[in-house]
Design an enzyme around this catalytic site. Structure first.
Site, PDB file in Angstrom:
ATOM      1  CE  LYS A  83     -46.756 -63.930 -12.208  1.00 42.36           C
ATOM      2  NZ  LYS A  83     -45.487 -64.540 -12.687  1.00 42.36           N
TER       3      LYS A  83
HETATM    4  C1  LIG Z   1     -45.092 -65.872 -12.218  1.00 37.68           C
HETATM    5  C2  LIG Z   1     -44.157 -66.663 -13.061  1.00 37.68           C
HETATM    6  C3  LIG Z   1     -43.967 -68.058 -12.872  1.00 37.68           C
HETATM    7  C4  LIG Z   1     -44.639 -68.832 -11.752  1.00 37.68           C
HETATM    8  O1  LIG Z   1     -46.016 -68.972 -11.925  1.00 37.68           O
HETATM    9  P1  LIG Z   1     -46.957 -69.375 -10.701  1.00 37.68           P
HETATM   10  O2  LIG Z   1     -48.341 -69.208 -11.201  1.00 37.68           O
HETATM   11  O3  LIG Z   1     -46.638 -68.387  -9.594  1.00 37.68           O
HETATM   12  O4  LIG Z   1     -46.619 -70.757 -10.299  1.00 37.68           O
HETATM   13  C5  LIG Z   1     -43.134 -68.731 -13.755  1.00 37.68           C
HETATM   14  N1  LIG Z   1     -42.486 -68.083 -14.741  1.00 37.68           N
HETATM   15  C6  LIG Z   1     -42.626 -66.755 -14.949  1.00 37.68           C
HETATM   16  C7  LIG Z   1     -41.860 -66.113 -16.056  1.00 37.68           C
HETATM   17  C8  LIG Z   1     -43.462 -65.988 -14.127  1.00 37.68           C
HETATM   18  O5  LIG Z   1     -43.591 -64.666 -14.334  1.00 37.68           O
END
Ligand SMILES: *Cc1c(COP(=O)(O)O)cnc(C)c1O
Length: 470
Positions: A113
């Site tokens: 993220k």
């Molecule tokens: C947010 C997140 C996901 C999921 O990603 P999306 O974009 O919501 O599908 C998967 N793994 C981790 C470690 C995350 O922080």
């Protein structure tokens, strides 16, 4: 580039007009009128670009109401070795011929993220300073999103962050990642309660339109369009790192929750990147796997959501999914509106027997799900066979990716977090602790800054109002 709503009720807008908004005014999601398309010859010219140069090429096609020099500057300040640990920003690690891991977790909070959120922090600050506006970001987190948002917004002019978290219910590492931030514009609010109560409080505060307008309250959740397009960039970067010739097919396996990450892969393909398959992986919370296997979308009720060892994928519905259905329908907003009315009334919809079903079969997505035992097994196998430690989310992606792997097509599995973030589960699998990057090794010993309060809307509002005063 002009932007519309998936539900058809918004006049066309420019990028900077939609940047700070959450949902479109009609309750839909914001989507571009068209996707820019590149030929293989054009793509071949992108092959050797650095990450910031590639990011500029992708992003300027969506962000065309900022002078290009300003966007270039924002991108150059965001994607640096200092922030992401290497000049590659998102390096590819090869496990075996044709099997790769795309390392997306070397940013400040050790999860993918950061790649979008760091861009958002710099972009928000720039756009707000141009217009002399301020923004107060309100959010709820069970761990991951909150820390990525706080690290992206810390010290930014014109921006404050009010982040609600369930006090005493996050891992010591996650807690320290957020509460140890001493920046004056970051406000951690520890709620005596669970995550759902935090989220309900955010909804209650945001539904007070007057309060929201008076205090300029905004959000940075996963439906934010700028976050989605920032994620498109690393699909291109990884493709060029792996494909022998531009034009070769490559597949991606993506651990998925709110459908933001994999939807960025879908956009990359719509732009002309030769992606063979997008392989969607869920954990026990398999609402998306069920959809891609059957055509049935069934939102889960709160009590149906499993708490798993890949907690960032524990979702009841997928917030970006409406964008995909809009695209599948060929931009038919009336159809999207009808489907989401069914979601609101009956908790889902069924595409079987509709004109969308053949398109779904043709759209290049496949899916699968993974259990706790699968994660443990995958973490062990990858460590044994390749000497590489992966986290539980990445393990979900790799497990499902290998099930759908085609001979002669390279497979890239997206690493969405480092094992250090989910140390308990990794210890359970391997009997040893994951390595913690030096910068975060002593984080649990640092002094913490948090305001603890009951799950009371008036108390939260009073705290925000006081914090917003200059
Ligand atoms: C947010 C997140 C996901 C999921 O990603 P999306 O974009 O919501 O599908 C998967 N793994 C981790 C470690 C995350 O922080």
């Amino acid at each position: 580039m002009r932007y519309l709503s998936t539900r058809g009720g918004m006049p066309p807008r420019r990028f900077c007009e939609i940047l700070l908004e959450g949902l479109a005014p009609d309750g839909g999601l914001v989507v571009p009128e068209t996707y820019p398309h590149l030929t293989l010859e054009e793509l071949a010219r992108w092959r050797d670009l650095s990450y910031p140069a590639l990011a500029l090429e992708v992003l300027r096609r969506y962000v065309d109401d900022l002078p290009e020099a300003q966007l270039r500057d924002i991108v150059a300040r965001t994607y640096t070795r200092e922030v992401f640990g290497s000049a590659d920003i998102t390096p590819v690690r090869t496990l075996a011929p044709g099997l790769h891991i795309l390392q997306l977790s070397n940013g400040p909070t050790l999860a993918f993220k950061d790649l979008a959120m760091q861009f958002l922090g710099n972009l928000f600050e720039h756009v707000l300073s141009r217009s002399g506006q301020r923004l107060n970001i309100l959010g709820a987190t069970s761990g991951d999103t909150g820390s990525a948002a706080e690290y992206a917004m810390r010290g930014k002019h014109g921006i404050r962050v009010f982040m609600l978290s369930p006090y005493g219910r996050m891992s010591p590492f996650q807690t320290a990642q957020m509460y140890a931030l001493q920046d004056e514009n970051i406000f951690n609010i520890g709620i005596r309660g669970v995550f759902d109560e935090c989220q309900d409080l955010v909804k209650a505060v945001s539904s007070d339109a007057q309060f929201k307008a008076r205090h300029r309250i905004g959000a940075v959740n996963s439906i934010n369009w700028a976050r989605v397009i920032a994620q498109v960039v690393y699909y291109f970067k990884a493709y060029f790192a792996v494909a022998h010739r531009v034009g070769d097919p490559v597949s991606f396996a993506v651990p998925s929750g709110n459908f933001g990450n994999i939807f960025a892969g879908h956009i990359a393909r719509r732009m002309g990147l030769p992606i063979h398959r997008l392989i969607l992986a869920t954990n026990e919370n398999d609402v998306l796997d069920e959809f891609f296997r059957s055509g049935r979308y069934r939102v889960r009720k709160g009590e149906e959501v499993h708490q798993t060892s890949s907690p960032s994928m524990d979702i009841s519905k997928a917030s970006n999914f409406e964008r995909f259905i809009y695209d599948l329908s060929g931009g038919d907003a009336a159809q999207v509106l009808r489907l989401w009315q069914q979601v609101e009334r009956g908790g889902g919809f069924d595409l079987r027997g509709t004109d969308l079903m053949p398109r779904l079969a043709d759209c290049g997505f496949v899916s699968g799900s993974s259990s706790h035992a699968d994660r443990m097994d995958t973490i062990r196998r990858v460590y044994r066979d390749y000497g590489v430690m992966i986290d539980t989310h990445t393990a979900d992606g790799l497990k499902v990716g290998l099930e759908h792997r085609d001979a002669d097509v390279a497979l890239i599995c997206l690493e969405t977090a480092l094992p250090a973030k989910f140390a308990d589960a990794v210890r359970e699998a391997l009997g040893r602790d994951p390595e913690v990057p030096a910068s975060l090794r002593d984080i649990e010993q640092l002094p913490q800054r948090v305001e603890v309060m009951d799950a009371d809307v008036q108390a939260v509002k009073a705290f925000i109002a006081a914090g917003c005063e200059d």
